[in-house]
Write a protein that holds these residues in place. Structure first.
Motif, PDB file in Angstrom:
ATOM      1  N   THR A   1       0.813  -1.216   0.000  1.00 40.76           N
ATOM      2  CA  THR A   1       0.000   0.000   0.000  1.00 40.76           C
ATOM      3  C   THR A   1       0.847   1.266   0.000  1.00 40.76           C
ATOM      4  O   THR A   1       0.323   2.358  -0.218  1.00 40.76           O
ATOM      5  CB  THR A   1      -0.918   0.023   1.236  1.00 40.76           C
ATOM      6  OG1 THR A   1      -0.114  -0.018   2.416  1.00 40.76           O
ATOM      7  CG2 THR A   1      -1.875  -1.160   1.230  1.00 40.76           C
TER       8      THR A   1
ATOM      9  N   ARG B   1       3.350   2.889  -5.429  1.00 41.18           N
ATOM     10  CA  ARG B   1       2.495   2.956  -6.619  1.00 41.18           C
ATOM     11  C   ARG B   1       3.293   2.635  -7.888  1.00 41.18           C
ATOM     12  O   ARG B   1       2.845   2.895  -8.983  1.00 41.18           O
ATOM     13  CB  ARG B   1       1.886   4.371  -6.782  1.00 41.18           C
ATOM     14  CG  ARG B   1       0.989   4.826  -5.651  1.00 41.18           C
ATOM     15  CD  ARG B   1      -0.454   4.361  -5.853  1.00 41.18           C
ATOM     16  NE  ARG B   1      -0.618   2.944  -5.724  1.00 41.18           N
ATOM     17  CZ  ARG B   1      -0.719   2.291  -4.562  1.00 41.18           C
ATOM     18  NH1 ARG B   1      -0.672   2.940  -3.440  1.00 41.18           N
ATOM     19  NH2 ARG B   1      -0.867   0.977  -4.533  1.00 41.18           N
TER      20      ARG B   1
ATOM     21  N   GLN C   1     -10.343  -7.018  -9.062  1.00 39.95           N
ATOM     22  CA  GLN C   1     -10.711  -5.974  -8.103  1.00 39.95           C
ATOM     23  C   GLN C   1     -10.136  -6.293  -6.721  1.00 39.95           C
ATOM     24  O   GLN C   1      -9.636  -5.409  -6.025  1.00 39.95           O
ATOM     25  CB  GLN C   1     -12.233  -5.839  -8.042  1.00 39.95           C
ATOM     26  CG  GLN C   1     -12.872  -5.236  -9.285  1.00 39.95           C
ATOM     27  CD  GLN C   1     -13.037  -6.226 -10.437  1.00 39.95           C
ATOM     28  OE1 GLN C   1     -12.819  -7.427 -10.282  1.00 39.95           O
ATOM     29  NE2 GLN C   1     -13.422  -5.726 -11.593  1.00 39.95           N
TER      30      GLN C   1
ATOM     31  N   GLU D   1      -7.503  -4.110  -4.575  1.00 40.07           N
ATOM     32  CA  GLU D   1      -7.868  -3.678  -3.216  1.00 40.07           C
ATOM     33  C   GLU D   1      -6.767  -4.013  -2.214  1.00 40.07           C
ATOM     34  O   GLU D   1      -6.544  -3.276  -1.242  1.00 40.07           O
ATOM     35  CB  GLU D   1      -9.171  -4.351  -2.771  1.00 40.07           C
ATOM     36  CG  GLU D   1     -10.410  -3.921  -3.535  1.00 40.07           C
ATOM     37  CD  GLU D   1     -10.974  -2.586  -3.074  1.00 40.07           C
ATOM     38  OE1 GLU D   1     -10.380  -1.978  -2.165  1.00 40.07           O
ATOM     39  OE2 GLU D   1     -11.994  -2.161  -3.619  1.00 40.07           O
TER      40      GLU D   1
ATOM     41  N   ASP E   1      -4.432  -1.086  -2.248  1.00 37.72           N
ATOM     42  CA  ASP E   1      -5.036   0.254  -2.273  1.00 37.72           C
ATOM     43  C   ASP E   1      -4.822   0.972  -3.604  1.00 37.72           C
ATOM     44  O   ASP E   1      -4.572   2.186  -3.645  1.00 37.72           O
ATOM     45  CB  ASP E   1      -4.497   1.119  -1.131  1.00 37.72           C
ATOM     46  CG  ASP E   1      -5.117   0.763   0.216  1.00 37.72           C
ATOM     47  OD1 ASP E   1      -6.081  -0.020   0.231  1.00 37.72           O
ATOM     48  OD2 ASP E   1      -4.638   1.274   1.248  1.00 37.72           O
ATOM     49  N   ILE E   2      -4.910   0.236  -4.697  1.00 42.41           N
ATOM     50  CA  ILE E   2      -4.825   0.860  -6.017  1.00 42.41           C
ATOM     51  C   ILE E   2      -6.238   1.233  -6.463  1.00 42.41           C
ATOM     52  O   ILE E   2      -7.136   0.389  -6.486  1.00 42.41           O
ATOM     53  CB  ILE E   2      -4.179  -0.088  -7.048  1.00 42.41           C
ATOM     54  CG1 ILE E   2      -2.750  -0.431  -6.629  1.00 42.41           C
ATOM     55  CG2 ILE E   2      -4.188   0.547  -8.440  1.00 42.41           C
ATOM     56  CD1 ILE E   2      -2.083  -1.448  -7.529  1.00 42.41           C
ATOM     57  N   ARG E   3      -6.438   2.474  -6.821  1.00 42.34           N
ATOM     58  CA  ARG E   3      -7.754   2.908  -7.300  1.00 42.34           C
ATOM     59  C   ARG E   3      -8.006   2.331  -8.685  1.00 42.34           C
ATOM     60  O   ARG E   3      -7.080   2.167  -9.482  1.00 42.34           O
ATOM     61  CB  ARG E   3      -7.832   4.433  -7.324  1.00 42.34           C
ATOM     62  CG  ARG E   3      -7.875   5.054  -5.932  1.00 42.34           C
ATOM     63  CD  ARG E   3      -7.846   6.581  -5.986  1.00 42.34           C
ATOM     64  NE  ARG E   3      -8.119   7.155  -4.681  1.00 42.34           N
ATOM     65  CZ  ARG E   3      -7.191   7.345  -3.743  1.00 42.34           C
ATOM     66  NH1 ARG E   3      -5.937   7.014  -3.995  1.00 42.34           N
ATOM     67  NH2 ARG E   3      -7.521   7.870  -2.579  1.00 42.34           N
ATOM     68  N   TYR E   4      -9.275   2.053  -8.964  1.00 43.32           N
ATOM     69  CA  TYR E   4      -9.618   1.475 -10.259  1.00 43.32           C
ATOM     70  C   TYR E   4     -11.030   1.888 -10.660  1.00 43.32           C
ATOM     71  O   TYR E   4     -11.853   2.258  -9.818  1.00 43.32           O
ATOM     72  CB  TYR E   4      -9.501  -0.050 -10.226  1.00 43.32           C
ATOM     73  CG  TYR E   4     -10.315  -0.725  -9.141  1.00 43.32           C
ATOM     74  CD1 TYR E   4     -11.616  -1.170  -9.388  1.00 43.32           C
ATOM     75  CD2 TYR E   4      -9.786  -0.930  -7.864  1.00 43.32           C
ATOM     76  CE1 TYR E   4     -12.357  -1.799  -8.388  1.00 43.32           C
ATOM     77  CE2 TYR E   4     -10.519  -1.551  -6.872  1.00 43.32           C
ATOM     78  CZ  TYR E   4     -11.803  -1.985  -7.144  1.00 43.32           C
ATOM     79  OH  TYR E   4     -12.542  -2.603  -6.153  1.00 43.32           O
TER      80      TYR E   4
ATOM     81  N   ARG F   1     -12.459   7.934  -5.471  1.00 47.37           N
ATOM     82  CA  ARG F   1     -12.934   6.899  -4.566  1.00 47.37           C
ATOM     83  C   ARG F   1     -11.986   6.709  -3.387  1.00 47.37           C
ATOM     84  O   ARG F   1     -10.769   6.862  -3.498  1.00 47.37           O
ATOM     85  CB  ARG F   1     -13.144   5.581  -5.315  1.00 47.37           C
ATOM     86  CG  ARG F   1     -11.914   4.757  -5.540  1.00 47.37           C
ATOM     87  CD  ARG F   1     -12.136   3.609  -6.493  1.00 47.37           C
ATOM     88  NE  ARG F   1     -13.036   2.596  -5.941  1.00 47.37           N
ATOM     89  CZ  ARG F   1     -13.576   1.596  -6.658  1.00 47.37           C
ATOM     90  NH1 ARG F   1     -13.321   1.523  -7.962  1.00 47.37           N
ATOM     91  NH2 ARG F   1     -14.321   0.712  -6.094  1.00 47.37           N
ATOM     92  N   GLU F   2     -12.587   6.371  -2.261  1.00 53.06           N
ATOM     93  CA  GLU F   2     -11.801   6.033  -1.079  1.00 53.06           C
ATOM     94  C   GLU F   2     -11.143   4.671  -1.281  1.00 53.06           C
ATOM     95  O   GLU F   2     -11.650   3.822  -2.009  1.00 53.06           O
ATOM     96  CB  GLU F   2     -12.713   5.963   0.156  1.00 53.06           C
ATOM     97  CG  GLU F   2     -13.425   7.262   0.481  1.00 53.06           C
ATOM     98  CD  GLU F   2     -12.524   8.319   1.050  1.00 53.06           C
ATOM     99  OE1 GLU F   2     -11.440   7.959   1.555  1.00 53.06           O
ATOM    100  OE2 GLU F   2     -12.884   9.510   0.994  1.00 53.06           O
ATOM    101  N   VAL F   3      -9.994   4.489  -0.650  1.00 51.20           N
ATOM    102  CA  VAL F   3      -9.386   3.147  -0.656  1.00 51.20           C
ATOM    103  C   VAL F   3      -9.752   2.446   0.654  1.00 51.20           C
ATOM    104  O   VAL F   3     -10.165   3.078   1.612  1.00 51.20           O
ATOM    105  CB  VAL F   3      -7.857   3.228  -0.825  1.00 51.20           C
ATOM    106  CG1 VAL F   3      -7.500   3.797  -2.194  1.00 51.20           C
ATOM    107  CG2 VAL F   3      -7.215   4.071   0.272  1.00 51.20           C
TER     108      VAL F   3
ATOM    109  N   ARG G   1     -15.310   0.931   2.204  1.00 55.16           N
ATOM    110  CA  ARG G   1     -16.021   2.164   1.909  1.00 55.16           C
ATOM    111  C   ARG G   1     -17.432   2.079   2.462  1.00 55.16           C
ATOM    112  O   ARG G   1     -18.031   1.034   2.498  1.00 55.16           O
ATOM    113  CB  ARG G   1     -16.058   2.403   0.400  1.00 55.16           C
ATOM    114  CG  ARG G   1     -14.673   2.665  -0.166  1.00 55.16           C
ATOM    115  CD  ARG G   1     -14.692   2.923  -1.642  1.00 55.16           C
ATOM    116  NE  ARG G   1     -15.001   1.738  -2.428  1.00 55.16           N
ATOM    117  CZ  ARG G   1     -14.142   0.758  -2.680  1.00 55.16           C
ATOM    118  NH1 ARG G   1     -12.919   0.810  -2.181  1.00 55.16           N
ATOM    119  NH2 ARG G   1     -14.463  -0.282  -3.408  1.00 55.16           N
TER     120      ARG G   1
END
Length: 376
Positions: A88, A91, A126, A130, A133-136, A371-373, A376
């Protein structure tokens, strides 16, 4: 966030291909997005998943990814494998060429997973994203998994009081134990029925069956794509679709104008099958907005937004409904990663609703970056 991160463009990894039978459709979807995404706003990294599951860096060229009657695109090994961040706190995407050490390729801010079917649309990728904590773009693990499995999707909709049509499910165990008993469990359904793999899309393995004599062969055809099969009673009426977009912040989901697909006679397609969807444009008429009474259009939009919220979807979804001859509106299914080429129904419905294809791509990436990681 560093000052460099403040000034650089967000980097978007476009992920496509995958292990499912919808691999070529995913490639075609990626071709459309690569052509339309705003290069002034985003730094784009195309990442393909080969049929054996290998992640590879792909040339930023949509032409080889186009799906035609004579060309089924696929991701091939390019010699440069890709590794996503594994914690996390990082990146950075790593790449690896044969005989070379891993090297840093750069940070990724958001993943746009253009994967259709199992091993991508079903919550698997997904969940992997998760973990770090990578946004998608798109729905999370649960909504993706339930939306992929027509069996549990219908159970959730029915439990929430949403209207659906009659159906039965034949599991792998039930079919192997006793074919006759499995077929007998379908008694009571009115013909024609549609026999489908529970966890596949793009009309792969779908058959229309007009009487019981055709059931066994249709079930076997569906089982080539998924060992769990759903049998749905054919609804006499029209198939109406509605595109849904997640709202910003606490806003409710937004819905497009409803659209309708009409399979034209004389082209050899008894229903909206794979060839009609992707290879024979003359076989279908796509109408948006659909010609519906105002109250019916409003009901389609209401049910689409409610289905989106009942499953806990995020980003995008297409909800397919039936407008039955008796006036009822029934939900057929939800697609959490619908067809997304420029000619697909989802983008076309938003186009007719005032949101162009490039704007839609930008909207979805923006929602993903917001979006939150974590939970949620």
């Amino acid at each position: 966030m560093t000052s460099q991160q403040n000034t650089r463009k967000p980097r978007v990894a476009i992920v496509f291909g995958g292990r499912s039978s919808e691999h070529p459709v995913s490639c075609a979807t990626a071709a459309g997005v690569l052509r339309a995404i705003d290069r002034e706003r985003y730094d784009v990294v195309p990442v393909g998943i080969a049929r054996d599951g290998a992640w590879v860096l792909v040339a930023d060229d949509p032409a080889p990814l186009e799906l035609t009657a004579t060309h089924r695109p696929q991701v091939t090994h390019t010699g440069t494998e890709v590794t996503l961040p594994t914690s996390t706190s990082d990146r950075t995407v790593q790449v690896h060429e044969p005989g070379e050490a891993l090297r840093a390729f750069g940070e990724v801010d958001v993943v746009f997973p253009l994967l259709h079917g199992p091993y991508g649309e079903d919550g698997t990728i997904q969940g992997m994203l998760e973990l770090t904590d990578i946004r998608y773009v798109g729905s999370g693990v649960l909504a993706s998994a339930v939306g992929m499995d027509k069996h549990y999707m219908k159970i959730v909709f029915e439990g929430a009081g949403l209207p659906i049509g009659p159906f039965r499910v034949i599991t792998d165990g039930a079919w192997k134990r006793d074919h006759d008993a499995a077929l007998a469990s379908l008694d009571g359904l009115t013909y024609p029925v549609f026999v489908k793999p529970c966890r596949a899309g793009s009309s792969m393995g779908v058959s229309k069956v007009d009487d019981p004599s055709g059931l066994a062969a249709a079930i076997e055809a569906a089982r080539e794509h998924d060992l769990k099969v759903i049998v749905e009673e054919g609804i006499v009426g029209r198939e109406i679709e509605c595109a849904v977009l997640q709202g910003h912040g606490t806003e409710r989901p937004r819905t497009s104008l409803p659209g309708e697909i009409v399979v034209e006679a004389g082209h050899g397609h008894d229903f909206y099958d794979f060839e009609a969807k992707y290879l024979d444009e003359s076989a279908v008429k796509l109408s948006c907005p659909a010609e519906l009474p105002d109250e019916v259009a409003a009901e389609v939009q209401r049910l689409a937004a409610e289905a989106f919220e009942v499953l806990g979807c995020e980003g995008l979804a297409r909800v397919d409904c039936f407008y039955a001859e008796d006036g009822r509106v029934l939900i057929n299914e939800i697609n959490t990663m619908p067809g997304f080429t420029p000619h697909s129904m989802y983008p076309r419905m938003w186009q007719e609703s005032g949101l162009s294809y490039p704007e839609l791509i930008d909207e979805l990436i923006g929602l993903a970056l917001e979006r939150e990681v974590g939970l949620r």
